[in-house]
Design a protein around this motif. Structure first.
Motif, PDB file in Angstrom:
ATOM      1  N   GLY A 224     -12.495  32.524  10.604  1.00 42.94           N
ATOM      2  CA  GLY A 224     -13.636  31.777  10.070  1.00 42.94           C
ATOM      3  C   GLY A 224     -14.871  31.975  10.936  1.00 42.94           C
ATOM      4  N   LEU A 225     -14.678  31.870  12.239  1.00 40.90           N
ATOM      5  CA  LEU A 225     -15.803  32.000  13.166  1.00 40.90           C
ATOM      6  C   LEU A 225     -16.398  33.406  13.090  1.00 40.90           C
ATOM      7  N   LEU A 226     -15.517  34.421  13.133  1.00 44.78           N
ATOM      8  CA  LEU A 226     -16.011  35.805  13.108  1.00 44.78           C
ATOM      9  C   LEU A 226     -16.728  36.120  11.799  1.00 44.78           C
ATOM     10  N   THR A 227     -16.194  35.608  10.700  1.00 45.09           N
ATOM     11  CA  THR A 227     -16.832  35.851   9.407  1.00 45.09           C
ATOM     12  C   THR A 227     -18.211  35.200   9.365  1.00 45.09           C
ATOM     13  N   ALA A 228     -18.299  33.969   9.874  1.00 45.55           N
ATOM     14  CA  ALA A 228     -19.592  33.273   9.870  1.00 45.55           C
ATOM     15  C   ALA A 228     -20.604  34.008  10.736  1.00 45.55           C
ATOM     16  N   ILE A 229     -20.140  34.502  11.915  1.00 46.58           N
ATOM     17  CA  ILE A 229     -21.059  35.241  12.793  1.00 46.58           C
ATOM     18  C   ILE A 229     -21.525  36.533  12.107  1.00 46.58           C
ATOM     19  N   ALA A 230     -20.559  37.252  11.500  1.00 45.61           N
ATOM     20  CA  ALA A 230     -20.921  38.488  10.802  1.00 45.61           C
ATOM     21  C   ALA A 230     -21.938  38.194   9.703  1.00 45.61           C
ATOM     22  N   PHE A 231     -21.750  37.075   9.003  1.00 44.48           N
ATOM     23  CA  PHE A 231     -22.688  36.680   7.950  1.00 44.48           C
ATOM     24  C   PHE A 231     -24.095  36.530   8.523  1.00 44.48           C
ATOM     25  N   LEU A 232     -24.175  35.817   9.649  1.00 46.76           N
ATOM     26  CA  LEU A 232     -25.493  35.574  10.246  1.00 46.76           C
ATOM     27  C   LEU A 232     -26.116  36.877  10.750  1.00 46.76           C
ATOM     28  N   VAL A 233     -25.292  37.755  11.333  1.00 47.73           N
ATOM     29  CA  VAL A 233     -25.835  39.024  11.831  1.00 47.73           C
ATOM     30  C   VAL A 233     -26.342  39.867  10.656  1.00 47.73           C
ATOM     31  N   GLY A 234     -25.557  39.909   9.575  1.00 43.02           N
ATOM     32  CA  GLY A 234     -25.989  40.666   8.391  1.00 43.02           C
ATOM     33  C   GLY A 234     -27.288  40.113   7.834  1.00 43.02           C
ATOM     34  N   ALA A 235     -27.362  38.775   7.748  1.00 37.60           N
ATOM     35  CA  ALA A 235     -28.580  38.149   7.234  1.00 37.60           C
ATOM     36  C   ALA A 235     -29.762  38.461   8.147  1.00 37.60           C
TER      37      ALA A 235
ATOM     38  N   CYS B 198     -30.172  41.028  10.294  1.00 37.59           N
ATOM     39  CA  CYS B 198     -30.579  42.440  10.220  1.00 37.59           C
ATOM     40  C   CYS B 198     -31.409  42.691   8.965  1.00 37.59           C
ATOM     41  N   SER B 199     -30.954  42.140   7.829  1.00 38.94           N
ATOM     42  CA  SER B 199     -31.685  42.331   6.582  1.00 38.94           C
ATOM     43  C   SER B 199     -33.079  41.728   6.702  1.00 38.94           C
ATOM     44  N   GLY B 200     -33.146  40.516   7.258  1.00 42.04           N
ATOM     45  CA  GLY B 200     -34.440  39.848   7.407  1.00 42.04           C
ATOM     46  C   GLY B 200     -35.367  40.617   8.331  1.00 42.04           C
ATOM     47  N   LEU B 201     -34.806  41.113   9.430  1.00 41.44           N
ATOM     48  CA  LEU B 201     -35.619  41.853  10.398  1.00 41.44           C
ATOM     49  C   LEU B 201     -36.189  43.123   9.759  1.00 41.44           C
ATOM     50  N   ALA B 202     -35.336  43.862   9.042  1.00 39.74           N
ATOM     51  CA  ALA B 202     -35.800  45.087   8.388  1.00 39.74           C
ATOM     52  C   ALA B 202     -36.918  44.764   7.406  1.00 39.74           C
ATOM     53  N   GLY B 203     -36.734  43.694   6.630  1.00 42.58           N
ATOM     54  CA  GLY B 203     -37.752  43.314   5.655  1.00 42.58           C
ATOM     55  C   GLY B 203     -39.056  42.920   6.331  1.00 42.58           C
TER      56      GLY B 203
ATOM     57  N   GLY C  32     -21.657  41.891   4.926  1.00 42.85           N
ATOM     58  CA  GLY C  32     -22.117  42.254   3.586  1.00 42.85           C
ATOM     59  C   GLY C  32     -22.591  41.035   2.807  1.00 42.85           C
ATOM     60  N   PHE C  33     -21.863  39.930   2.949  1.00 35.76           N
ATOM     61  CA  PHE C  33     -22.257  38.719   2.244  1.00 35.76           C
ATOM     62  C   PHE C  33     -23.604  38.220   2.775  1.00 35.76           C
ATOM     63  N   GLY C  34     -23.795  38.295   4.100  1.00 29.23           N
ATOM     64  CA  GLY C  34     -25.084  37.884   4.682  1.00 29.23           C
ATOM     65  C   GLY C  34     -26.220  38.724   4.125  1.00 29.23           C
ATOM     66  N   ALA C  35     -25.966  40.045   4.018  1.00 25.07           N
ATOM     67  CA  ALA C  35     -26.992  40.927   3.466  1.00 25.07           C
ATOM     68  C   ALA C  35     -27.282  40.576   2.016  1.00 25.07           C
ATOM     69  N   SER C  36     -26.235  40.290   1.233  1.00 26.98           N
ATOM     70  CA  SER C  36     -26.431  39.922  -0.170  1.00 26.98           C
ATOM     71  C   SER C  36     -27.208  38.634  -0.295  1.00 26.98           C
ATOM     72  N   PHE C  37     -26.865  37.709   0.587  1.00 31.05           N
ATOM     73  CA  PHE C  37     -27.467  36.386   0.516  1.00 31.05           C
ATOM     74  C   PHE C  37     -28.977  36.489   0.715  1.00 31.05           C
ATOM     75  N   VAL C  38     -29.376  37.229   1.762  1.00 33.37           N
ATOM     76  CA  VAL C  38     -30.808  37.407   2.019  1.00 33.37           C
ATOM     77  C   VAL C  38     -31.449  38.183   0.869  1.00 33.37           C
ATOM     78  N   ALA C  39     -30.743  39.217   0.395  1.00 32.81           N
ATOM     79  CA  ALA C  39     -31.312  40.045  -0.670  1.00 32.81           C
ATOM     80  C   ALA C  39     -31.546  39.220  -1.922  1.00 32.81           C
ATOM     81  N   LEU C  40     -30.589  38.350  -2.253  1.00 35.43           N
ATOM     82  CA  LEU C  40     -30.748  37.543  -3.456  1.00 35.43           C
ATOM     83  C   LEU C  40     -32.034  36.743  -3.388  1.00 35.43           C
ATOM     84  N   PHE C  41     -32.204  36.029  -2.269  1.00 32.82           N
ATOM     85  CA  PHE C  41     -33.364  35.152  -2.195  1.00 32.82           C
ATOM     86  C   PHE C  41     -34.647  35.950  -1.972  1.00 32.82           C
ATOM     87  N   ALA C  42     -34.560  37.065  -1.235  1.00 35.18           N
ATOM     88  CA  ALA C  42     -35.758  37.882  -1.015  1.00 35.18           C
ATOM     89  C   ALA C  42     -36.226  38.494  -2.328  1.00 35.18           C
ATOM     90  N   GLN C  43     -35.274  39.038  -3.105  1.00 32.91           N
ATOM     91  CA  GLN C  43     -35.658  39.687  -4.351  1.00 32.91           C
ATOM     92  C   GLN C  43     -36.070  38.664  -5.397  1.00 32.91           C
TER      93      GLN C  43
END
Lengths: 747, 747
Positions: free
Chosen positions: B102-113, B115-120, B194-205
């Motif tokens: 659970g912890l690792l998945t949540a961290i990966a989510f935040l890192v993905g989110a 990275c996506s936010g930073l690139a944008g 991947g979920f973090g990236a999707s999450f940011v992408a959904l709201f960004a798009q």
């Protein structure tokens, strides 16, 4: 088999009742000479179109029948005896040779097509004979006008249901008893009947839908926009074609649509019953769908006959009230019939199936109300669109599209709930040797049958629509008194509601029927590949053939809808040319001294519509077969299911994906088109009724808001009357064509 | 593992190249003071929106991360060791405890989110700094203007690809090497990325799409319609918001969209590689996607850097020519990279996967041309719509809808062909102990990777769009010379083409990625229920849970699109209110003596857009989870697969159907929205360019035909810039959310 006697009784009762209704309508007063004049032009136009349309369809059907016979005869392995060894279902010797199967399937196809055509033809004949009689009755009382219009519509409704029941029962009886085939394999031989019904329905709905909207759009563009004359002006040569159009779309088209739903659903349910019959030896499981339909017919006769009792001699009564009361009676009696049929026929655990049927009846009622919510001016959705028209046509279209997309939610949830609930209830039934999967699927079949018990009533209300619409036009063109106009206006508005709710009902029944037809298709595949009927044959969505087939199936729905909408435009162009020519060659028409040649305009519209329906029609028939053949012959992999290895399954797997996913996409897109079109139509009516105001100032006819709403209504016309209804038919055609053509896709 | 060194090299090269591009753009001449003035207002508006948007998204992301951590920690059983006994894959002891997972998945989510936010954020920063520099360059030469705009756009393109590669590689390395977990289970731990990236992408798009069209529609309605001032008039307070909107939709939104495609595709392919790694013991199968992406980056640097070489110092050169040449170079070098990577890494039968990759590269090229055919004025579809505008807005909408529906055919056939071909090629690869199904699915993954090798280049061309669009606006508002206008007009028109083709590319990549993510989801389900990874787990379409889930998945797509379109209307209302208020409270604005408060209008649009994105956003996240839970807890049946009996599968079965069928419906509906919007836009431009004439008389700006075409364009705006692109993201979000939340649906 205690209730089997009910089938001929109900079939005969329905046919006799339809004959009596026709007699009752035809003996009534036809109205003034002016009324009869307009009515007879509509009659001639409608009959001319039907003759031309059914001529084209008959030609296509005969060619198709020959092709079916040859293909099935050449590639099938014949139908094998179905055996049960106390554990699994296996297959014995060939009972019906392959060429015999081809011949019987081709004959069933032609009989199905002929029954559908006959029901449509006679129904239309009475429908276009009822309009002037309704107009005449409206000069006397609301009660009489409702009675005439509903009875005129009911001829079509009863004929459709009666001919479906009689047709399926008779051909089943001949193919089993008369030809001496085992009863367990006869359902597989009559699938051609369903395909024949689909085939006629596709072209009837598509051709009718294109005709009605091409005439509508063409008459408007050349009359109002170019010549600057009002709507329904007798100087416009396309005006009669427009009135004819209402009949060919809503009466003949929708009749063929529901004829197909019932026939295909009956046959599909009988095939599903085979798996239970093979184990239990009780023929009731195969016959049950026909008996339940018989109860539905009897319930509908009572309900329909009671409508005049609820109609008051008060011109201010809402005509929807007596119609709704009649529907409640049909529903209540259907529950009683369902109770008797399940209890007598479906063994010890009958009550599970009784509950399934209740789910179906409730779903039918739910759809009647869901459709009203989204398309009636009394609720939020239509009002939002009317508000959006204040900022122009673009926002009208944008808001309407948003509303239309959102309406799919209630539809999908209702169909999904009905399917899952009836499956879960059905799978609780414990029949020794039959798995929960088989009884569950049978449960969804019972739900579909329950829903369709009221089909004749709903169809009567639907055909009520074009009759009252025409009556309104006749009243106006013949200069009848104001009081009659008041009555026909009220009836016309109710007719719009009943037409819309029939579409909702048709979508829901198509969705339920498609699921069980898909199960029937899998049973046919099992029979061909020698897989036990009482074991699940998984169609794996993560299989690339299934996924790609599904993608193409979904695409077929979009492409078909696009072609249907485009066809309206091209057919409308032909009418515009003709009206222009008449104006140009006879200046007396515009001056009002000579009468335009209505018949020629009707004929040209008919020819254009029938030409325009060929391409989308062939696409619908051809693409499933093409996909099946391409996947079968370009791919060669094995399907491993436990111990079994099935060679070369790509063809039937791709077709499975295409069928199922095409169905889902079709339900959603048809719902969108039907509802958005209905909502735009009623937003325009809402504004015309003076319900929209800005800063206390009413924005009625002639304002910019009204003009924007008219754009929405025009856009919605081909959506709701051509694309949407044609998609219901496409869904079921996909199911029946794959049932019949299955041997082509299986090595 | 010979090529692993390439990953850090390529990642670093991409980041350094992006930094150099940014330096190169920023050091250039910013143009006249008037240009800088407009540009800085756009810059401030864009940054204010991004801060507010990412603030909202960050808050939502942190809450979601906590929820994910708690849910996965509470319901998962931990990740088990994956073993291979020479025949089947089985599972050993728990390697990662449930709370650790659970912890690792949540961290990966935040890192993905993050990275996506930073690139944008960085990409947008440079993009809105490039517009005045492009405008300035246009006063000198076409070649320089192309170079500046493309390099400005490429900062975004390279950051997106680099951060995706670096992010996935780093987190994979940490979760395996640093934490000492077996490499075979690490891919399952990083799905959160991947979920973090999707999450940011959904709201960004979604937020960006709503913002851009709300500003566009609002500025038009209140300016042109109400106040009667021309488009882009500086007196309109919403004018800067409109220019800001182009950036937030096409640059930040699409960047997040493709960031997600690449990240999710990387992770999905790594999970699929696990099944082969478990048998062969070769880590290459897991690492391969990262290496191939690295080759793609290197190819893109060369291709992008070569574009100025093909640009001539001739203002009449078609700017599409050098861009196309660059794309060919990227494609050719990608083939070389693909050859090396497959040959070195994928064993003896590597060439099958080489062919799969070629299929992917060809599909990418095909989509670039398919999109151009349907949305460019040079071909039949757009011309038909232009012709239809002669008979008014209704026929413009009807014809456009027909064309839009028809465009799904080429899209579906191309994706379907790519899937089947790459699966068939992949399944030919004979790897001992690994079945054809597993290598086939891996083949589709290689095709997806091949297609996405050119992602950085396509994304650079996409962001080229808003930069040139803004440069055109700046040139006009700052009174630059006619020659500069000529150049920016040419660039702007090319920018429209590149924006449209990126959408086609994004749809195709979403379709391919979704199929492999679905396979990854099934691998995750297999891992949870203890089913061998190298055996097929069928998701049976005739299962009622799968079918009902699919119906709801398809409905989600329609409903989400409806809500997104509706959101544009409601946000536009807020801007209109604000502009009206400014006109009312400061009469100097209309007189031209005082300057409107652009910042406030920008801010209000931002707030309205972000508020409006919440409901559809929550629906997209919430409905799949709700469906999974409802089916899991209300249904209780068994799934029998050969000898295995799986208890209570309804939850994950319904989610499977929802995911797959939602994907198919999403591809079709997004294609419809993107193409119909692009076609209406270009039909308007076609008429404005004077290409339409009746009886020899040109029907240009100001005619009724043009007005009808403007209605089409306005309707198409929220279709192509809000609903369509948001649907790409929805498709992938469905895949990643189900991957992460899978334990919730499995008992």
């Amino acid at each position: 088999m205690e209730l089997v006697w009910l089938i001929p009784v109900a079939g005969t009762a329905a046919a006799l009742y339809a004959a009596w209704l026709a007699y009752d309508v035809l003996r009534r007063d036809q109205g003034t000479e002016a009324m009869q004049d307009v009515s007879s032009m509509i009659f001639e136009g409608a009959m001319a179109f039907l003759r031309r349309q059914y001529g084209t369809i008959a030609l296509l059907a005969v060619v198709t029948a020959v092709i079916i016979g040859v293909i099935v005869g050449a590639v099938s392995e014949g139908v094998k005896e179905i055996l049960y060894d106390g554990d699994a279902i296996t297959y014995g010797s060939v009972e019906v040779s392959q060429w015999q199967e081809g011949l019987l399937t081709a004959i069933a196809f032609l009989v199905g097509a002929a029954c559908s055509g006959l029901a449509g033809y006679i129904g239309m004949y009475i429908s276009v004979r009822s309009n002037s009689r309704t107009a005449s009755a409206a000069t006397r009382s609301l009660k009489e006008a409702i009675t005439v219009a509903l009875r005129g519509g009911a001829v079509s409704g009863f004929l459709v249901v009666a001919l479906s029941l009689i047709g399926v029962s008779t051909i089943f009886l001949i193919y089993s008893e008369a030809l001496g085939n085992p009863k367990a394999i006869a359902p597989f031989l009559i699938v051609g009947f369903g395909f024949g019904a689909s085939f006629v329905a596709l072209f009837a709905q598509l051709g009718g839908g294109i005709y009605t909207k091409a005439a509508d759009v063409g008459a408007d563009l050349v009359g109002k926009v170019e010549a600057g004359i009002p709507e329904d002006d007798p100087r416009n040569a396309a005006v009669i074609a427009d009135l004819v159009g209402d009949n060919v779309g809503d009466c003949a088209g929708r009749g063929a649509d529901l004829f197909e739903s019932m026939s295909a659903e009956n046959i599909g349910a009988m095939i599903l019953g085979v798996a239970i019959y093979a184990v239990t030896g009780d023929l009731e499981w195969i016959i049950f769908p026909l008996v339940l339909r018989s109860f539905g017919i009897l319930a509908t006769i009572v309900g329909l006959h009671s409508v005049p009792l609820f109609a008051k001699d008060d011109a201010n009564q809402d005509p929807m009230t007596p119609l709704n009361r009649g529907y409640y009676i049909v529903s209540a009696l259907s529950v009683v019939g369902l109770f008797i049929a399940t209890k007598v026929m479906l063994g010890d655990e009958w009550y599970w199936f009784f509950f399934c049927g209740l789910v179906g009846i409730a779903t039918g009622i739910a759809f009647v109300y869901i459709t009203q919510y989204y398309t009636s001016g009394s609720w939020r959705p239509v009002r939002e669109i009317a508000d959006a028209s204040l900022t122009g046509p673009a926002t009208t279209i944008i808001t309407g599209t948003a509303v239309g997309l959102e309406t799919t939610a209630a539809t999908a949830l209702a169909i999904g709930t009905a399917l899952v609930a009836s499956f879960a209830l059905g799978s609780e039934a414990d029949i020794p040797g039959v798995g929960g999967f088989t009884t569950g699927v049978f449960g969804t079949a019972v739900a579909t049958m329950g829903m369709l018990m009221s089909a004749a009533y709903v169809l009567s209300m639907d055909t009520f629509g074009p009759i009252t619409d025409n009556a309104g036009g006749i009243t106006e063109m013949s200069g009848a008194p104001e009081s009659a106009r008041h009555i026909t206006d009220a009836l016309d508005s109710v007719g719009n509601t009943t037409k819309a709710l029939t579409k909702g009902y048709a979508v829901a029944s198509a969705g339920l029927a498609a699921f069980l037809l898909f199960s029937a298709y899998l049973d046919k595949v099992k029979e061909r590949i020698g897989y036990p009927l009482n074991e699940e044959l998984p169609i794996d969505l993560s299989n690339v053939d299934v996924f790609a087939g599904g993608l193409i199936g979904g695409m077929l729905v979009f492409l078909f809808a696009g072609l249907a909408i485009r066809a309206v435009g091209s057919a409308a162009g032909d009418i515009i040319e003709e009206v222009r020519r008449q104006f140009r060659e006879d200046p007396g028409i515009m001056a009002g001294t000579s009468r335009p040649d209505y018949g020629r305009a009707v004929d040209i519209t008919a020819r254009a519509a029938l030409r325009a329906m060929i391409l989308p029609g062939l696409l619908a028939v051809g693409l499933p077969i093409t996909v099946g053949l391409v996947f079968r012959f370009t791919r060669s992999e094995e399907l491993v299911l436990g111990d079994r290895v099935i060679d070369d399954p790509s063809g039937w797997l791709a077709v499975s994906g295409m069928l199922m996913i095409g169905t889902i996409v079709g339900i959603l897109l048809a719902t969108f088109f039907n509802n958005v079109g209905g909502a735009w139509d009623n937003a325009k009516k809402y504004i015309e009724a003076g319900n929209l105001s800005v800063d206390g100032k009413t924005q009625g006819k002639g304002t910019d808001a009204h003009k924007a709403a008219v754009v929405g209504d025009t856009v919605g016309d081909p959506f709701k009357d051509t694309a949407g209804p044609s998609l219901h038919v496409l869904i079921k055609l996909l199911a029946t064509i794959t049932l019949v053509m299955a041997p082509l896709f299986i090595p």
